[in-house]
Design a protein around this motif. Structure first.
Motif, PDB file in Angstrom:
ATOM      1  N   VAL A  73      -2.246 -22.931  32.630  1.00 37.91           N
ATOM      2  CA  VAL A  73      -3.309 -23.048  31.632  1.00 37.91           C
ATOM      3  C   VAL A  73      -3.973 -24.408  31.849  1.00 37.91           C
ATOM      4  O   VAL A  73      -3.450 -25.253  32.576  1.00 37.91           O
ATOM      5  N   ALA A  74      -5.116 -24.623  31.212  1.00 36.10           N
ATOM      6  CA  ALA A  74      -5.809 -25.896  31.426  1.00 36.10           C
ATOM      7  C   ALA A  74      -6.690 -26.236  30.241  1.00 36.10           C
ATOM      8  O   ALA A  74      -7.066 -25.365  29.443  1.00 36.10           O
ATOM      9  N   VAL A  75      -7.021 -27.524  30.154  1.00 32.65           N
ATOM     10  CA  VAL A  75      -8.090 -28.022  29.295  1.00 32.65           C
ATOM     11  C   VAL A  75      -9.122 -28.669  30.209  1.00 32.65           C
ATOM     12  O   VAL A  75      -8.778 -29.513  31.042  1.00 32.65           O
ATOM     13  N   LEU A  76     -10.383 -28.265  30.084  1.00 33.37           N
ATOM     14  CA  LEU A  76     -11.473 -28.865  30.840  1.00 33.37           C
ATOM     15  C   LEU A  76     -12.390 -29.602  29.866  1.00 33.37           C
ATOM     16  O   LEU A  76     -12.637 -29.122  28.753  1.00 33.37           O
ATOM     17  N   VAL A  77     -12.880 -30.767  30.281  1.00 34.94           N
ATOM     18  CA  VAL A  77     -13.651 -31.639  29.393  1.00 34.94           C
ATOM     19  C   VAL A  77     -14.966 -32.007  30.072  1.00 34.94           C
ATOM     20  O   VAL A  77     -14.999 -32.381  31.249  1.00 34.94           O
ATOM     21  N   ARG A  78     -16.048 -31.928  29.302  1.00 34.79           N
ATOM     22  CA  ARG A  78     -17.377 -32.224  29.830  1.00 34.79           C
ATOM     23  C   ARG A  78     -17.794 -33.653  29.497  1.00 34.79           C
ATOM     24  O   ARG A  78     -17.759 -34.047  28.323  1.00 34.79           O
ATOM     25  N   PRO A  79     -18.196 -34.449  30.472  1.00 32.84           N
ATOM     26  CA  PRO A  79     -18.760 -35.768  30.166  1.00 32.84           C
ATOM     27  C   PRO A  79     -20.009 -35.595  29.286  1.00 32.84           C
ATOM     28  O   PRO A  79     -20.692 -34.574  29.371  1.00 32.84           O
ATOM     29  N   PRO A  80     -20.290 -36.564  28.399  1.00 31.94           N
ATOM     30  CA  PRO A  80     -19.720 -37.908  28.350  1.00 31.94           C
ATOM     31  C   PRO A  80     -18.434 -38.023  27.542  1.00 31.94           C
ATOM     32  O   PRO A  80     -17.986 -39.141  27.274  1.00 31.94           O
ATOM     33  N   LEU A  81     -17.851 -36.888  27.132  1.00 33.17           N
ATOM     34  CA  LEU A  81     -16.584 -36.954  26.417  1.00 33.17           C
ATOM     35  C   LEU A  81     -15.528 -37.584  27.320  1.00 33.17           C
ATOM     36  O   LEU A  81     -15.367 -37.189  28.476  1.00 33.17           O
ATOM     37  N   ARG A  82     -14.812 -38.588  26.798  1.00 36.32           N
ATOM     38  CA  ARG A  82     -13.820 -39.321  27.582  1.00 36.32           C
ATOM     39  C   ARG A  82     -12.420 -38.812  27.284  1.00 36.32           C
ATOM     40  O   ARG A  82     -12.052 -38.627  26.121  1.00 36.32           O
ATOM     41  N   VAL A  83     -11.647 -38.608  28.343  1.00 33.20           N
ATOM     42  CA  VAL A  83     -10.246 -38.220  28.193  1.00 33.20           C
ATOM     43  C   VAL A  83      -9.402 -39.485  28.128  1.00 33.20           C
ATOM     44  O   VAL A  83      -9.410 -40.307  29.048  1.00 33.20           O
ATOM     45  N   LEU A  84      -8.662 -39.642  27.043  1.00 31.64           N
ATOM     46  CA  LEU A  84      -7.806 -40.806  26.871  1.00 31.64           C
ATOM     47  C   LEU A  84      -6.464 -40.609  27.567  1.00 31.64           C
ATOM     48  O   LEU A  84      -5.986 -41.500  28.269  1.00 31.64           O
ATOM     49  N   THR A  85      -5.854 -39.451  27.375  1.00 28.15           N
ATOM     50  CA  THR A  85      -4.617 -39.089  28.061  1.00 28.15           C
ATOM     51  C   THR A  85      -4.600 -37.580  28.251  1.00 28.15           C
ATOM     52  O   THR A  85      -5.287 -36.839  27.535  1.00 28.15           O
ATOM     53  N   SER A  86      -3.810 -37.133  29.211  1.00 28.04           N
ATOM     54  CA  SER A  86      -3.643 -35.694  29.414  1.00 28.04           C
ATOM     55  C   SER A  86      -2.260 -35.435  29.997  1.00 28.04           C
ATOM     56  O   SER A  86      -1.607 -36.341  30.520  1.00 28.04           O
ATOM     57  N   GLY A  87      -1.832 -34.192  29.924  1.00 31.97           N
ATOM     58  CA  GLY A  87      -0.517 -33.827  30.451  1.00 31.97           C
ATOM     59  C   GLY A  87      -0.170 -32.420  30.017  1.00 31.97           C
ATOM     60  O   GLY A  87      -1.048 -31.585  29.796  1.00 31.97           O
ATOM     61  N   ARG A  88       1.111 -32.164  29.868  1.00 28.47           N
ATOM     62  CA  ARG A  88       1.557 -30.851  29.413  1.00 28.47           C
ATOM     63  C   ARG A  88       2.657 -31.029  28.382  1.00 28.47           C
ATOM     64  O   ARG A  88       3.300 -32.078  28.313  1.00 28.47           O
ATOM     65  N   VAL A  89       2.842 -30.014  27.569  1.00 28.67           N
ATOM     66  CA  VAL A  89       3.961 -30.003  26.636  1.00 28.67           C
ATOM     67  C   VAL A  89       5.199 -29.633  27.450  1.00 28.67           C
ATOM     68  O   VAL A  89       5.278 -28.554  28.022  1.00 28.67           O
ATOM     69  N   ARG A  90       6.154 -30.538  27.525  1.00 28.00           N
ATOM     70  CA  ARG A  90       7.291 -30.390  28.436  1.00 28.00           C
ATOM     71  C   ARG A  90       8.389 -29.527  27.827  1.00 28.00           C
ATOM     72  O   ARG A  90       9.462 -30.000  27.461  1.00 28.00           O
ATOM     73  N   ARG A  91       8.080 -28.269  27.729  1.00 30.77           N
ATOM     74  CA  ARG A  91       9.037 -27.267  27.266  1.00 30.77           C
ATOM     75  C   ARG A  91       8.899 -26.035  28.160  1.00 30.77           C
ATOM     76  O   ARG A  91       7.850 -25.810  28.763  1.00 30.77           O
ATOM     77  N   PRO A  92       9.941 -25.210  28.250  1.00 28.03           N
ATOM     78  CA  PRO A  92       9.888 -24.059  29.163  1.00 28.03           C
ATOM     79  C   PRO A  92       9.132 -22.863  28.590  1.00 28.03           C
ATOM     80  O   PRO A  92       9.701 -21.803  28.311  1.00 28.03           O
ATOM     81  N   PHE A  93       7.829 -23.036  28.385  1.00 31.31           N
ATOM     82  CA  PHE A  93       6.984 -21.923  27.960  1.00 31.31           C
ATOM     83  C   PHE A  93       6.993 -20.824  29.027  1.00 31.31           C
ATOM     84  O   PHE A  93       7.121 -21.110  30.217  1.00 31.31           O
ATOM     85  N   HIS A  94       6.793 -19.583  28.595  1.00 28.44           N
ATOM     86  CA  HIS A  94       6.649 -18.498  29.579  1.00 28.44           C
ATOM     87  C   HIS A  94       5.459 -18.795  30.489  1.00 28.44           C
ATOM     88  O   HIS A  94       5.538 -18.623  31.701  1.00 28.44           O
ATOM     89  N   HIS A  95       4.369 -19.230  29.904  1.00 30.00           N
ATOM     90  CA  HIS A  95       3.218 -19.680  30.681  1.00 30.00           C
ATOM     91  C   HIS A  95       3.223 -21.216  30.682  1.00 30.00           C
ATOM     92  O   HIS A  95       3.897 -21.813  31.507  1.00 30.00           O
TER      93      HIS A  95
END
Length: 267
Positions: A73-95
């Motif tokens: 899965v993903a999050v996509l961000v359009r400028p000029p919106l700034r991404v401060l941090t990103s990553g994943r929830v570190r749990r064993p999701f099916h997806h």
């Protein structure tokens, strides 16, 4: 206004031995022009530069969460919106569950893109608890959970719509007794304080159906499986929520996209 969109694009927008739907998907997203885009079922997007290619066509920056069992899965961000941090929830999701924190005029907004287990209500409930914990850990009061939760709305009677499904698909939405509709995942998230934005702002259609489309979805009745759930601070800034139904979305995936307008600006 900040526009947020969530969409399950079905197997990475490409069918095995069949249609390549990526051009349609890009056309739909381009027409809607979201500032933040939560995508699910990104098969093969973690190899061969496919994610970078699609993100470049959309003019957005991608933040992918890989999956051990299912699809990224993903999050996509359009400028000029700034991404401060990103990553994943570190749990064993099916997806998986991807996280991006963006700077807005009111403070940081945390967006979680997720796709819950399609087969087991018990697993979905566990995954919902992991998401609720991620919301509690978020920086500030502005958090949005977006995605295909594979869970029916706990406020609606689903008896009639489930009765028409083949047994192997109906079982996905029932508790172990084979009779009780399993709405625990969404119920857990609502109990954790999140607000379901569709009824909160009064969507144009009464049930907000997101599946099936004309492209496919034999495993679905007319259901709402795709949600935008938000903390009260985000709900207070939500002005519109709609399901995008048109000729392109009918053929681009087996899910319709959902779009929300938030009274926020890039920070």
């Amino acid at each position: 206004m900040l526009r947020v969109m969530t969409w399950n694009i079905r197997t990475g927008g490409r069918d095995r031995g069949g249609d390549d739907r990526l051009d349609r998907i890009v056309a739909v997203v381009t027409a809607q022009r979201p500032d933040v885009l939560a995508l699910q079922e990104l098969r093969d997007f973690d190899r061969g530069g496919l994610l970078a290619d699609v993100a470049d066509r959309l003019g957005m920056a991608p933040h992918l969460a890989r999956s051990c069992l299912g699809q990224p899965v993903a999050v996509l961000v359009r400028p000029p919106l700034r991404v401060l941090t990103s990553g994943r929830v570190r749990r064993p999701f099916h997806h998986a569950a991807a996280k991006a924190v963006v700077a807005t005029s009111a403070g940081p907004l945390t967006v979680l893109s997720t796709h819950l287990d399609p087969y087991s209500g018990g697993r979905r409930r566990m995954e919902a608890d992991w998401l609720a914990a991620a919301v509690r850990r978020a920086d500030g009061p502005f958090t949005l959970v977006a995605g295909d939760l594979n869970t029916l709305d706990p406020t609606v009677d689903h008896t009639e719509r489930l009765a028409g499904l083949p047994d192997r698909y109906r079982r996905r939405h029932l508790r172990r007794d084979g009779r009780t509709v399993d709405t625990r995942a969404v119920s857990r998230l609502l109990a954790a304080g999140l607000v379901d934005l569709w009824p909160h702002v009064g969507g144009a259609e009464p049930d907000g159906q997101t599946v099936p489309t004309r492209h496919g979805g034999a495993e679905f009745a007319a259901m709402r499986l795709d949600y935008l759930l938000a903390t009260p601070a985000v709900a207070a800034l939500t002005r519109q929520v709609r399901v995008v139904r048109d000729g392109e979305t009918d053929r681009a995936s087996d899910h319709y996209p959902v779009v929300a307008e938030l009274e926020l600006a890039p920070g």
